[in-house]
Scaffold this motif. Structure first.
Motif, mmCIF file in Angstrom:
data_model
loop_
_atom_site.group_PDB
_atom_site.id
_atom_site.type_symbol
_atom_site.label_atom_id
_atom_site.label_comp_id
_atom_site.label_asym_id
_atom_site.label_seq_id
_atom_site.Cartn_x
_atom_site.Cartn_y
_atom_site.Cartn_z
ATOM 1 N N ARG A 202 0.843 -1.213 0.000
ATOM 2 C CA ARG A 202 0.000 0.000 0.000
ATOM 3 C C ARG A 202 0.869 1.250 0.000
ATOM 4 O O ARG A 202 0.632 2.180 -0.775
ATOM 5 C CB ARG A 202 -0.884 0.035 1.249
ATOM 6 C CG ARG A 202 -2.143 -0.714 1.159
ATOM 7 C CD ARG A 202 -3.102 -0.356 2.303
ATOM 8 N NE ARG A 202 -2.489 0.189 3.492
ATOM 9 C CZ ARG A 202 -2.203 -0.506 4.596
ATOM 10 N NH1 ARG A 202 -2.468 -1.784 4.661
ATOM 11 N NH2 ARG A 202 -1.662 0.086 5.636
ATOM 12 N N ASP A 203 1.866 1.274 0.875
ATOM 13 C CA ASP A 203 2.743 2.450 0.967
ATOM 14 C C ASP A 203 3.481 2.702 -0.340
ATOM 15 O O ASP A 203 3.618 3.851 -0.773
ATOM 16 C CB ASP A 203 3.754 2.279 2.101
ATOM 17 C CG ASP A 203 3.124 2.309 3.478
ATOM 18 O OD1 ASP A 203 1.931 2.690 3.595
ATOM 19 O OD2 ASP A 203 3.822 1.940 4.446
ATOM 20 N N ILE A 204 3.949 1.637 -0.977
ATOM 21 C CA ILE A 204 4.675 1.781 -2.248
ATOM 22 C C ILE A 204 3.734 2.321 -3.328
ATOM 23 O O ILE A 204 4.095 3.248 -4.074
ATOM 24 C CB ILE A 204 5.306 0.438 -2.675
ATOM 25 C CG1 ILE A 204 6.441 0.073 -1.707
ATOM 26 C CG2 ILE A 204 5.812 0.505 -4.111
ATOM 27 C CD1 ILE A 204 6.948 -1.354 -1.860
ATOM 28 N N ALA B 187 -6.219 -8.055 1.113
ATOM 29 C CA ALA B 187 -5.875 -6.957 2.016
ATOM 30 C C ALA B 187 -6.995 -5.923 2.034
ATOM 31 O O ALA B 187 -6.989 -4.957 1.270
ATOM 32 C CB ALA B 187 -4.552 -6.312 1.588
ATOM 33 N N ALA B 188 -7.969 -6.132 2.903
ATOM 34 C CA ALA B 188 -9.148 -5.257 2.962
ATOM 35 C C ALA B 188 -8.772 -3.806 3.234
ATOM 36 O O ALA B 188 -9.430 -2.890 2.727
ATOM 37 C CB ALA B 188 -10.124 -5.761 4.016
ATOM 38 N N ASP B 189 -7.720 -3.585 3.997
ATOM 39 C CA ASP B 189 -7.322 -2.216 4.300
ATOM 40 C C ASP B 189 -6.657 -1.524 3.103
ATOM 41 O O ASP B 189 -6.362 -0.334 3.153
ATOM 42 C CB ASP B 189 -6.404 -2.173 5.523
ATOM 43 C CG ASP B 189 -5.195 -3.087 5.407
ATOM 44 O OD1 ASP B 189 -5.135 -3.903 4.467
ATOM 45 O OD2 ASP B 189 -4.303 -2.999 6.268
ATOM 46 N N ALA B 190 -6.472 -2.251 2.001
ATOM 47 C CA ALA B 190 -5.866 -1.676 0.798
ATOM 48 C C ALA B 190 -6.893 -1.123 -0.174
ATOM 49 O O ALA B 190 -6.528 -0.534 -1.197
ATOM 50 C CB ALA B 190 -5.008 -2.724 0.090
ATOM 51 N N VAL B 191 -8.188 -1.269 0.119
ATOM 52 C CA VAL B 191 -9.227 -0.841 -0.818
ATOM 53 C C VAL B 191 -9.071 0.630 -1.217
ATOM 54 O O VAL B 191 -9.057 0.947 -2.411
ATOM 55 C CB VAL B 191 -10.640 -1.153 -0.273
ATOM 56 C CG1 VAL B 191 -11.723 -0.473 -1.096
ATOM 57 C CG2 VAL B 191 -10.855 -2.660 -0.235
ATOM 58 N N PRO B 192 -8.930 1.567 -0.274
ATOM 59 C CA PRO B 192 -8.769 2.969 -0.697
ATOM 60 C C PRO B 192 -7.519 3.186 -1.558
ATOM 61 O O PRO B 192 -7.555 3.934 -2.537
ATOM 62 C CB PRO B 192 -8.668 3.740 0.626
ATOM 63 C CG PRO B 192 -9.318 2.853 1.637
ATOM 64 C CD PRO B 192 -9.020 1.449 1.186
ATOM 65 N N CYS B 193 -6.440 2.519 -1.214
ATOM 66 C CA CYS B 193 -5.200 2.636 -1.986
ATOM 67 C C CYS B 193 -5.400 2.115 -3.406
ATOM 68 O O CYS B 193 -4.948 2.736 -4.371
ATOM 69 C CB CYS B 193 -4.085 1.866 -1.281
ATOM 70 S SG CYS B 193 -2.610 1.618 -2.285
ATOM 71 N N LEU B 194 -6.056 0.980 -3.542
ATOM 72 C CA LEU B 194 -6.307 0.415 -4.875
ATOM 73 C C LEU B 194 -7.139 1.378 -5.716
ATOM 74 O O LEU B 194 -6.846 1.597 -6.895
ATOM 75 C CB LEU B 194 -6.998 -0.942 -4.753
ATOM 76 C CG LEU B 194 -6.138 -2.074 -4.197
ATOM 77 C CD1 LEU B 194 -6.987 -3.292 -3.856
ATOM 78 C CD2 LEU B 194 -5.031 -2.435 -5.170
#
Length: 177
Positions: A60-62, A84-91
């Motif tokens: 996510r950070d990358i 990775a559910a917490d990656a949804v906004p990043c995606l």
């Protein structure tokens, strides 16, 4: 080691080199910041089947930092693979940011749609629903609709999509899908 690493191969590497799973996320981050694409990609593809601690946060950070080097398509795909559910906004931000660079095939956005579908949370489905509406390009809208299984309801069925778009997005259940 290139491309996807199978669970079996990853386990054999972890068994042969005890203690390698723990630092993988840090090594990926280090390689990405050094613009060592090959190393970052290889480590990420090893870390995914091992579910290395901190992998989702690192990827996510990358992606959020838009660091040149690592293959964004692979990172997006891995985030879906590990759900990775917490990656949804990043995606979603990654898809928004790739408008010009990803056209006309929208490969990165396809991976985002697949990953959001794999994650499958209410938040992921909300983002997919958002991608079915303008101003998203027609191929992306159709792909998101297919992932949500609402393409006919939204008028984005294969019979209503221009030929080029239909060729980019084969129907669910075909070898490419």
């Amino acid at each position: 080691m290139t491309g996807r690493v199978t669970q079996r191969h990853a386990r054999s590497i972890a068994t042969a080199h005890p203690g390698t799973t723990q630092p993988l996320a840090a090594w990926i981050r280090e390689a990405a910041h050094a613009s060592d694409r090959r190393r970052a990609d290889r480590l990420a593809n090893l870390a995914a089947p091992l579910r290395a601690p901190g992998l989702g946060a690192t990827l996510r950070d990358i992606l959020d930092a838009d660091i040149p080097g690592p293959n964004d398509e692979d990172l997006v795909e891995i985030l879906g693979e590990i759900r990775a559910a917490d990656a949804v906004p990043c995606l979603f931000r990654t898809a928004e940011r790739s408008v010009r660079a990803d056209a006309p095939a929208y490969r990165l956005r396809q991976k985002v749609v697949f990953s959001l579908g794999e994650i499958g949370t209410a938040q992921a489905h909300d983002r997919l629903r958002a991608m079915t509406a303008p101003p998203w390009p027609d191929p992306v809208r159709r792909h998101a609709a297919v992932e949500l299984e609402v393409e006919d309801e939204l008028g984005l069925g294969e019979d209503r999509v221009p030929g080029r778009c239909a060729a980019l997005f084969p129907p669910r259940g075909t070898p490419d899908r």
